[in-house]
Scaffold this motif. Sequence first.
Motif, PDB file in Angstrom:
ATOM      1  N   HIS A   1      10.585  -4.468  -1.546  1.00 43.92           N
ATOM      2  CA  HIS A   1      11.959  -4.293  -1.090  1.00 43.92           C
ATOM      3  C   HIS A   1      11.920  -3.432   0.171  1.00 43.92           C
ATOM      4  O   HIS A   1      11.187  -2.461   0.232  1.00 43.92           O
ATOM      5  CB  HIS A   1      12.764  -3.598  -2.197  1.00 43.92           C
ATOM      6  N   GLN A   2      12.720  -3.789   1.167  1.00 38.75           N
ATOM      7  CA  GLN A   2      12.746  -3.021   2.420  1.00 38.75           C
ATOM      8  C   GLN A   2      11.362  -2.985   3.063  1.00 38.75           C
ATOM      9  O   GLN A   2      10.779  -1.911   3.254  1.00 38.75           O
ATOM     10  CB  GLN A   2      13.239  -1.597   2.192  1.00 38.75           C
ATOM     11  N   THR A   3      10.901  -4.144   3.451  1.00 38.30           N
ATOM     12  CA  THR A   3       9.524  -4.298   3.929  1.00 38.30           C
ATOM     13  C   THR A   3       9.118  -3.291   5.004  1.00 38.30           C
ATOM     14  O   THR A   3       8.006  -2.769   4.970  1.00 38.30           O
ATOM     15  CB  THR A   3       9.321  -5.701   4.533  1.00 38.30           C
ATOM     16  N   GLU A   4      10.018  -3.051   5.944  1.00 38.60           N
ATOM     17  CA  GLU A   4       9.618  -2.218   7.090  1.00 38.60           C
ATOM     18  C   GLU A   4       9.317  -0.788   6.655  1.00 38.60           C
ATOM     19  O   GLU A   4       8.451  -0.130   7.227  1.00 38.60           O
ATOM     20  CB  GLU A   4      10.731  -2.203   8.153  1.00 38.60           C
ATOM     21  N   GLN A   5      10.037  -0.291   5.655  1.00 39.99           N
ATOM     22  CA  GLN A   5       9.799   1.083   5.193  1.00 39.99           C
ATOM     23  C   GLN A   5       8.458   1.170   4.452  1.00 39.99           C
ATOM     24  O   GLN A   5       7.939   2.271   4.248  1.00 39.99           O
ATOM     25  CB  GLN A   5      10.926   1.561   4.270  1.00 39.99           C
TER      26      GLN A   5
ATOM     27  N   PRO B   1       7.484   4.800  -0.368  1.00 38.44           N
ATOM     28  CA  PRO B   1       8.029   6.140  -0.628  1.00 38.44           C
ATOM     29  C   PRO B   1       9.229   6.129  -1.572  1.00 38.44           C
ATOM     30  O   PRO B   1       9.709   7.195  -1.941  1.00 38.44           O
ATOM     31  CB  PRO B   1       8.437   6.631   0.765  1.00 38.44           C
ATOM     32  N   TYR B   2       9.674   4.951  -1.941  1.00 36.64           N
ATOM     33  CA  TYR B   2      10.779   4.836  -2.899  1.00 36.64           C
ATOM     34  C   TYR B   2      10.239   4.740  -4.321  1.00 36.64           C
ATOM     35  O   TYR B   2      10.958   4.988  -5.263  1.00 36.64           O
ATOM     36  CB  TYR B   2      11.615   3.587  -2.611  1.00 36.64           C
ATOM     37  N   ASN B   3       9.004   4.304  -4.441  1.00 31.19           N
ATOM     38  CA  ASN B   3       8.509   3.971  -5.765  1.00 31.19           C
ATOM     39  C   ASN B   3       6.996   4.152  -5.818  1.00 31.19           C
ATOM     40  O   ASN B   3       6.240   3.235  -5.480  1.00 31.19           O
ATOM     41  CB  ASN B   3       8.894   2.510  -6.085  1.00 31.19           C
ATOM     42  N   THR B   4       6.584   5.296  -6.286  1.00 33.86           N
ATOM     43  CA  THR B   4       5.143   5.577  -6.296  1.00 33.86           C
ATOM     44  C   THR B   4       4.404   4.742  -7.335  1.00 33.86           C
ATOM     45  O   THR B   4       3.201   4.533  -7.215  1.00 33.86           O
ATOM     46  CB  THR B   4       4.885   7.073  -6.541  1.00 33.86           C
ATOM     47  N   ASP B   5       5.111   4.239  -8.319  1.00 37.11           N
ATOM     48  CA  ASP B   5       4.471   3.332  -9.286  1.00 37.11           C
ATOM     49  C   ASP B   5       3.872   2.121  -8.582  1.00 37.11           C
ATOM     50  O   ASP B   5       2.798   1.631  -8.974  1.00 37.11           O
ATOM     51  CB  ASP B   5       5.495   2.812 -10.315  1.00 37.11           C
TER      52      ASP B   5
ATOM     53  N   ARG C   1       0.617   3.023  -7.062  1.00 37.40           N
ATOM     54  CA  ARG C   1      -0.409   3.230  -8.081  1.00 37.40           C
ATOM     55  C   ARG C   1      -0.913   1.896  -8.645  1.00 37.40           C
ATOM     56  O   ARG C   1      -2.097   1.758  -8.970  1.00 37.40           O
ATOM     57  CB  ARG C   1       0.151   4.101  -9.212  1.00 37.40           C
TER      58      ARG C   1
ATOM     59  N   GLU D   1       5.688  -0.377   5.361  1.00 33.81           N
ATOM     60  CA  GLU D   1       4.575  -0.648   6.273  1.00 33.81           C
ATOM     61  C   GLU D   1       3.841  -1.926   5.862  1.00 33.81           C
ATOM     62  O   GLU D   1       2.625  -2.033   5.964  1.00 33.81           O
ATOM     63  CB  GLU D   1       3.613   0.556   6.303  1.00 33.81           C
ATOM     64  N   TRP D   2       4.635  -2.888   5.426  1.00 32.26           N
ATOM     65  CA  TRP D   2       4.107  -4.154   4.942  1.00 32.26           C
ATOM     66  C   TRP D   2       4.352  -5.223   6.001  1.00 32.26           C
ATOM     67  O   TRP D   2       5.455  -5.345   6.516  1.00 32.26           O
ATOM     68  CB  TRP D   2       4.811  -4.517   3.631  1.00 32.26           C
TER      69      TRP D   2
ATOM     70  N   ARG E   1       0.817  -1.215   0.000  1.00 30.25           N
ATOM     71  CA  ARG E   1       0.000   0.000   0.000  1.00 30.25           C
ATOM     72  C   ARG E   1       0.848   1.261   0.000  1.00 30.25           C
ATOM     73  O   ARG E   1       0.453   2.286  -0.542  1.00 30.25           O
ATOM     74  CB  ARG E   1      -0.897   0.040   1.255  1.00 30.25           C
ATOM     75  N   TRP E   2       1.978   1.220   0.650  1.00 32.98           N
ATOM     76  CA  TRP E   2       2.823   2.408   0.801  1.00 32.98           C
ATOM     77  C   TRP E   2       4.219   2.085   0.291  1.00 32.98           C
ATOM     78  O   TRP E   2       4.751   1.010   0.557  1.00 32.98           O
ATOM     79  CB  TRP E   2       2.872   2.833   2.276  1.00 32.98           C
TER      80      TRP E   2
END
Lengths: 253, 253, 253, 253, 253, 253
Positions: D173-177, D131-135, D138, D179-180, D128-129
């Motif tokens: 990638h980087q699950t914690e960032q 911040p590294y990749n808004t694609d 979307r 919010e997954w 859902r979130w």
Amino acid sequence: MHEYACAENEMSGKTALVISAHAADFVWRCGGAIALHAEKNYAVSVVCLSYGERGESAKLWKQDGMTLDRVKSARRAEAERAAAVLGVAEIEFFDLGDYPLVVDRKSMERLVELIRKAQPAFMLSHSRWDPYNTDHMRATSAAIEARMIAQAWGHNPGEKILGAPQLYLFEPHQTEQMEWKPDVFLDISSVWERKLAAIRCMEGQEHLWAYYSNLAENRGNHFRRNSGGQAGGRNSTHAEGFQSVYPRTVDEL
Amino acid sequence: MHEYACAENEMSGKTALVISAHAADFVWRCGGAIALHAEKNYAVSVVCLSYGERGESAKLWKQDGMTLDRVKSARRAEAERAAAVLGVAEIEFFDLGDYPLVVDRKSMERLVELIRKAQPAFMLSHSRWDPYNTDHMRATSAAIEARMIAQAWGHNPGEKILGAPQLYLFEPHQTEQMEWKPDVFLDISSVWERKLAAIRCMEGQEHLWAYYSNLAENRGNHFRRNSGGQAGGRNSTHAEGFQSVYPRTVDEL
Amino acid sequence: MHEYACAENEMSGKTALVISAHAADFVWRCGGAIALHAEKNYAVSVVCLSYGERGESAKLWKQDGMTLDRVKSARRAEAERAAAVLGVAEIEFFDLGDYPLVVDRKSMERLVELIRKAQPAFMLSHSRWDPYNTDHMRATSAAIEARMIAQAWGHNPGEKILGAPQLYLFEPHQTEQMEWKPDVFLDISSVWERKLAAIRCMEGQEHLWAYYSNLAENRGNHFRRNSGGQAGGRNSTHAEGFQSVYPRTVDEL
Amino acid sequence: MHEYACAENEMSGKTALVISAHAADFVWRCGGAIALHAEKNYAVSVVCLSYGERGESAKLWKQDGMTLDRVKSARRAEAERAAAVLGVAEIEFFDLGDYPLVVDRKSMERLVELIRKAQPAFMLSHSRWDPYNTDHMRATSAAIEARMIAQAWGHNPGEKILGAPQLYLFEPHQTEQMEWKPDVFLDISSVWERKLAAIRCMEGQEHLWAYYSNLAENRGNHFRRNSGGQAGGRNSTHAEGFQSVYPRTVDEL
Amino acid sequence: MHEYACAENEMSGKTALVISAHAADFVWRCGGAIALHAEKNYAVSVVCLSYGERGESAKLWKQDGMTLDRVKSARRAEAERAAAVLGVAEIEFFDLGDYPLVVDRKSMERLVELIRKAQPAFMLSHSRWDPYNTDHMRATSAAIEARMIAQAWGHNPGEKILGAPQLYLFEPHQTEQMEWKPDVFLDISSVWERKLAAIRCMEGQEHLWAYYSNLAENRGNHFRRNSGGQAGGRNSTHAEGFQSVYPRTVDEL
Amino acid sequence: MHEYACAENEMSGKTALVISAHAADFVWRCGGAIALHAEKNYAVSVVCLSYGERGESAKLWKQDGMTLDRVKSARRAEAERAAAVLGVAEIEFFDLGDYPLVVDRKSMERLVELIRKAQPAFMLSHSRWDPYNTDHMRATSAAIEARMIAQAWGHNPGEKILGAPQLYLFEPHQTEQMEWKPDVFLDISSVWERKLAAIRCMEGQEHLWAYYSNLAENRGNHFRRNSGGQAGGRNSTHAEGFQSVYPRTVDEL
């Protein structure tokens, strides 16, 4: 493993303090941070609140004729070897029992005394939430409470009170289940071999060696991405992640 | 207000970039950070996506015969004066309209170009959530998306791509309602007078001068508490708080 | 269903505004609040951004020879009947289409105009998150953005700007999945029969009648528990829950 | 890569649908799930909304004379090879562009049509979130919205509407960032070699091969711990994690 | 209510364990799950940590001459009757006192022993947060901690250790205030009459009968929506919701 | 400081109860609420669980020859003076010790008794989370638990049980770190001078006087914005913020 050298440290360098629920936690979770800061002349102290004798020593218990004392001794020996490899300045075993760990009032006072002596530049402990292991949460609670008491002018008046060291929560197993989110990655590439050697001291948990090697490599990937990515990121091969409890105070962003 | 000097900056020093939804946001929310880094020879650029002409210029609209153009001019003049006081290297006005702010594809490309030129060491923008002001959220979304595009090798191939600068979310009004939590406090004591002078350029929002002075003093208190408290905390008188979007990468905790 | 009587309302009483994604939402989710405030001489306006013609009219589509226009007419008729039963002062249909609902710039302006005319004491809309129905989230976003624009002095200068009405998020289906948490329960016991009559106007969704009756009874239980419990709680038989977006301002706790 | 065989699937077995922002995402993030379900006779379809041509093809762009079309072709070829290895029934490329990805109304309709044809037992997309990749965000929003539209009786009336398939968010990638938080681990030990072979089709991203091998091994550890641990946990060597958007419905806990 | 038949169960079938803070909790919150699994030949055990004698027996206390012992007896009798109706294999009363409930070390050991004997396929307890009833939180904490201790090889070495059973948190009163979110709905239509009969054993809490009937019907609606909705959802009339603490491990999504 | 006048209060007016971890907390955090409600003829009671003698009395401990008893006396005297200034009806000191505060069973019973006597219309205590000060969290936990016990018919049967008073969490230091979000602002403009006078009774914490003055002014700004903003918001000069634990029950939105 020499004696606590706090007076010296205060003159010659910085200190750091790890509060570990069980004997081996400090190796897997922040062995790199320990080794790295030891190389930077930090005197790093480790407190093992328990040996993890009941809950984290399955391999030992599968041996015939095992006793609680023998498990504790084995766990202590492993932890001391690992600490020596990592360059730990001092390791203390509070022997409070595990599964469950109970930090009573007297142990809290001992922990406070130790923090005040160390005057750590930063502290390290577990995640705030852990539904797999309540000992971890209790260790974190103890770390937070001990830090607070160590700051109190009226606790053993006359002693040097504690400042406001950061408390970093080191990486738990299954981070997402622990509601843990790292906000800092530490490059441990230069001390990785040392961490690996310490990991290998944990003979009773050989099944985790590959796990933590994989993890350190993947955290290295995260380090590279966050330090510049394909446009000049640091070529870190291994890293560790930490979550800060308190905000930082800086002179430059 | 001189021209963009990016080539120079690349040789002589670091840069930073502020992405502000409205003309005045950068003053209240990170004027101290701007002034401080300007003094450290960062070339700090500011992008004002709109002038805040419709939604943040109540005092002007209460004057007789006011027009949108006159409001924009007044807001721009104020913002330029404040930028000059703070030592901003360059300020650009995208004039995209406010209430609501809409960042179209073309403006996004312009923002990306600007980021690539600046190659900022860090970026600054608004909080993720703001139910009082959706323009703020849109500015943050634009900042995150522009940063991503600027990192893409295939976007205008041949240009120097962006690394992985931190995006700090500066302090919103009513922080708790915005789900904003600072993880870093910046000591702005040495440039406070400069920030205050810039705040006073915002003649249309005099009712906020005392508010942001109070806030800076109280954040100074937070700085002191987190930098050592009563055991040697830095004697900061004024500070600003920021929330990091990405984890940091460090060599020492 | 008479004409909008805003000038009157400004003199004689308060107003409230419901922003509903589809034609029937206002009935299930806040029909009690509407009826209760209508009895208190609030002029309650309802905006249906769409008819829910494609996504919430399954029963109609199962009929032979159904067309989009016929579905819309049927939905509109139902909604008007329900509005009349509830005492709605005015209901407007924006007819923006559903599944997906798209609120374009022009419709936003219309919504702002309507809010300014109504000068509502409070507004009502959907939850912030809804993975089952993105129209609901879009309606909420529109409500928040329109409220902001209506507050802007520079939007259609000269019009009376909006104050700071509360935006209540009414109860979604499957509250827990929507991350919705009520902070206020409204006793609708005295108007329950009226709400039930309005619900029964929704002939196309008969399968939900019992559902919302059960819900209202159970929210009545929550009302009783939070208003005093077994030590004198109000004997509410039916209630509705709401989540406030903004903090309240009071003279007494 | 043969033609879509939906009618067959409806008779002979289950289907699944992956909605991937860029050409390679489906390989790293759910290649094991695809291969495993293909072996179980699911017809697994993959939609690549873009090729990741601008933002995820750095290695290609570093070659002389590279063009957007050549990058797209290379990415498509890689993705098709990987899909074949994994046993994908059909892969479609929407070619909507990346960095940023924009899903317009027409593409949404196409996606809905595809979902209705597939009638998937479950769907897979991004977190859902991000911040590294808004694609990525979307793509997830598009998946949620398309699922909703596909359920609407009034969208292309007469077509078979969609039921309520689970939407699993695969591992970012980087699950914690992001919010997954995974709530389900899938044992992919039996198809690991196949996933690894597919990963190796991604020649442009060789630096990630080891990363995703490490990850799969460590998720295998998580599988073992949660399936019984040292008291009989399944001896999974590799696993993938997923986060469910919707609650499950079961006959037995 | 016959004796514990664990050895049998280990041979003939699965077991489940409910940890209930007060005597009646298991009926309202998971009576359907108990009855359903009993029908599937699970041996379901229930532990009532207290009788709820002080805090959940208002009706009894309003009678003349009531004593604590009489309340306990009445509550026990009700609970036993309800357990019998539901097909509970064994019910144990720890009688630890309520308001507040305190789980001391000795009771924890007893709980661990019981878990090890039962070797449950899954466990059931309360929500993590409950500001109305701290006993509920304490029961959950006890369940998590006891599960952990039961997994420890060094706790009463030689006993069969526990695997990794799921801990489901059953539905609290006022779910949203408890930060509880169900991720699984269980169809209890086939055993609803049995659950209702058990509910009616709770003579002291007659005011809750209708409440929990309404709730089960509405959860049935949620079951239908999530199992296929209008495109073939299961025709469940009654359901119960649960929140999983740990991730699931599966072979097929 | 006169005796508890509960019987009177029951006849003549409402009561409120503040549960403060340390002697001074009630002044900084809700002094305005106390003074305002005292003026409205509420009998406001304050419980100081400790004096804050060890952890919040740094200035005193810096004096020569200080003892714990002298610190307690000084803190008590300050608190009593401040309470008198604010119009507190009764203040009680539980003297449970601080850093850490421990609320034992006996003190809990005393707290329950006091709540039952007071029958407060609302209660006030600390935030749920505070990593700087675990005493604050323990006070909140005690408030929640005592409220629950006071509602139990079986606790000291025959006494008048408690209804369902709101528990407001008053503003902690560094709100964002405490995960505290105000949902209500109270206008304390009319009693600000009284609160300031009470603040000045806290001679040992002079460094906080300006801090809490700034804060009250800025909360006044928040009050104005949320009560109507530039379109007629109340001209509040000072305010206090509170977070409600429980939902409200109302007759009108």
